[in-house]
Scaffold this motif. Structure first.
Motif, short mmCIF file in Angstrom:
data_model
loop_
_atom_site.label_atom_id
_atom_site.label_comp_id
_atom_site.label_asym_id
_atom_site.label_seq_id
_atom_site.Cartn_x
_atom_site.Cartn_y
_atom_site.Cartn_z
N LYS A 1 20.82 21.64 30.05
CA LYS A 1 21.76 21.66 31.78
C LYS A 1 20.70 23.08 32.31
O LYS A 1 19.33 22.74 33.00
N VAL A 2 20.90 24.56 31.50
CA VAL A 2 20.56 25.75 32.58
C VAL A 2 19.31 25.82 32.28
O VAL A 2 18.26 26.39 32.61
N GLY B 1 17.15 23.25 30.80
CA GLY B 1 16.90 22.21 32.00
C GLY B 1 15.96 22.40 33.42
O GLY B 1 14.97 22.87 33.53
N ALA B 2 17.34 23.51 33.98
CA ALA B 2 17.16 23.68 35.31
C ALA B 2 15.87 25.20 35.61
O ALA B 2 15.29 24.84 36.32
N TYR B 3 15.92 25.55 34.38
CA TYR B 3 14.90 26.43 34.60
C TYR B 3 13.39 25.78 33.93
O TYR B 3 12.74 26.55 35.28
N VAL C 1 12.57 23.15 34.89
CA VAL C 1 11.42 22.65 35.71
C VAL C 1 12.05 23.25 37.20
O VAL C 1 10.66 23.08 37.48
N ASN C 2 12.20 23.89 37.14
CA ASN C 2 12.65 23.65 38.90
C ASN C 2 13.40 25.87 39.17
O ASN C 2 12.51 25.73 40.09
N GLU C 3 13.17 26.04 37.72
CA GLU C 3 13.26 27.74 38.39
C GLU C 3 14.25 28.27 38.32
O GLU C 3 14.77 29.12 39.41
N THR C 4 15.46 27.16 38.45
CA THR C 4 16.81 27.73 39.09
C THR C 4 17.23 29.47 37.15
O THR C 4 17.34 29.02 36.84
N PRO D 1 19.61 31.10 35.39
CA PRO D 1 20.64 30.42 34.33
C PRO D 1 22.28 31.23 35.55
O PRO D 1 22.02 32.29 35.57
#
Length: 396
Positions: free
Chosen positions: A373-374, A376-378, A380-383, A385
């Motif tokens: 999840k960490v 994928g979130a980075y 796709v959405n540059e979230t 970590p």
């Protein structure tokens, strides 16, 4: 790796190889008997293993993290517990190196590490402690810092002269470094996991324990989370190498075979050889991802303050990818061992099950479930970590 680094690593490997060989001789028996590797840890202390990261000018080896990781993998191949038992120690040593490079004299701690003293980890609390909180506190009384509280998962502390303790200090957070040899520190060997039984994980209680140093948490090196995970990835790599060693020997020596097997000799069976080859590839890959993560840690350790944040973010992403990959490969390799040998391999007297139990236990730390999840979130959405994450009570 440069020629100088390769030469330095070879020198270290030559120095520690006899130590690791001695440790390996008793590893299976310790596992079967539930015996803590006290003598093995003592041998590592005496040989200078705890000073691998200490700068050369202070009497240490001055190795980088890629070199240390290679040695961790060698050690884990001898005994799966020991690199993880020293996990908290190496993170504390790195913190002293980080702060020394920024002008804080750490020569007192370097001298202790070179003398063979090590530190254990004491961060996590169980029970009602909420995420982000701690009930263990440090207070300043009559000119002394005193620690009071109870920690669990205190890996390595039972072997250590020092405890690296995460504490509440007034309205903030700090790291207290307490001598475990004082009466106010009691360490219990109460870890009941089915794997990594020799890591010295359990409960540590602090009652008016004096702390030699108290360091505000915001001065802690910011890539510590990635470094903690590097230790686990290296542990998985060493376990996978040990699986390869054992499955190769077992197949070579196996005389009994099934009537419906493809060949008369097990060692000639293409299906068995293919499975051994898959385990070899898993050992290769887990070591490769561990060394790649180590390179990211080295980049963060060597970064100036202007570039520190971006290198730290990279370590978190590399750590998530490495842990996800190594966890799956190590567990699959451990299962594959039994495919090559059949039911006789499940005999507890042979101790081959320790590989699966140990790999499964390591993979359950800071669990791989959340790593994808960490990433994928980075992607796709540059979230960003998460950093310095913890575990604790949440609302139902």
């Amino acid at each position: 790796m440069t020629d100088i680094a390769a030469e330095r690593l070879q020198k270290a490997r030559s120095h520690f190889a006899p130590v690791f060989e001695g440790i390996a001789e008793g590893a299976r028996e310790r596992e079967l008997g539930g015996v803590l590797p006290v003598e093995a840890v003592a041998a590592l202390k005496q040989s200078g293993f705890g000073a691998l990261r200490v700068p050369v000018e202070f009497g240490g080896w001055g190795l980088d993290w890629a070199e240390i990781t290679a040695l961790w993998i060698d050690l884990v191949a001898a005994d799966a517990n020991l690199a993880q038992a020293l996990r908290g120690h190496f993170v504390l040593v790195e913190d002293t190196v980080f702060r020394h490079r920024r002008g804080e004299d750490q020569s007192r701690w370097f001298a202790r590490f070179v003398a063979g003293e090590i530190a254990g980890n004491a961060w996590t609390e169980t029970g009602s402690t909420a995420i982000g909180d701690a009930q263990t506190e440090v207070t300043f009384v009559d000119g002394r810092y005193l620690v009071n509280g109870r920690k669990f998962y205190t890996t390595g502390t039972i072997f250590a002269e020092w405890a690296d303790v995460y504490v509440k200090q007034g309205d903030g957070w700090a790291i207290a470094l307490a001598d475990t040899r004082q009466p106010g520190v009691v360490v219990h060997d109460d870890w009941d996991g089915f794997g990594q039984r020799g890591t010295g994980t359990g409960t540590t209680e602090f009652t008016d324990a004096h702390a030699d140093d108290v360091v505000p948490f915001d001065r802690r090196h910011p890539y510590q989370t990635g470094l903690y995970q590097l230790n686990l990835v290296a542990t998985l790599a060493g376990i996978t190498r040990a699986i390869l060693t054992d499955v190769t020997r077992e197949v070579q020596e196996r005389e009994r075979n099934y009537s419906h097997a493809s060949t008369a000799r097990v060692r000639d069976d293409a299906q068995v050889l293919g499975r051994v080859g898959e385990i070899w590839a898993a050992a290769y890959a887990t070591e490769a991802v561990a060394l790649r993560l180590a390179a990211a840690i080295d980049a963060a350790a060597d970064a100036d303050d202007a570039h520190l944040a971006e290198t730290v973010e990279r370590t978190e992403l590399e750590a998530a990818a490495a842990q996800l990959t190594a966890s799956r490969l190590a567990i699959e390799a451990a299962s594959g061992l039994f495919d090559t040998l059949g039911a006789s391999a499940t005999s507890t007297a042979r101790g081959l099950d320790r590989h699966w139990r140990n790999a499964r236990t390591v993979a359950s730390h800071n669990p791989q479930l959340f790593k994808a999840k960490v990433l994928g979130a980075y992607a796709v959405n540059e979230t960003p970590p998460p950093y310095a994450w913890g575990i604790g009570r949440t609302e139902r």
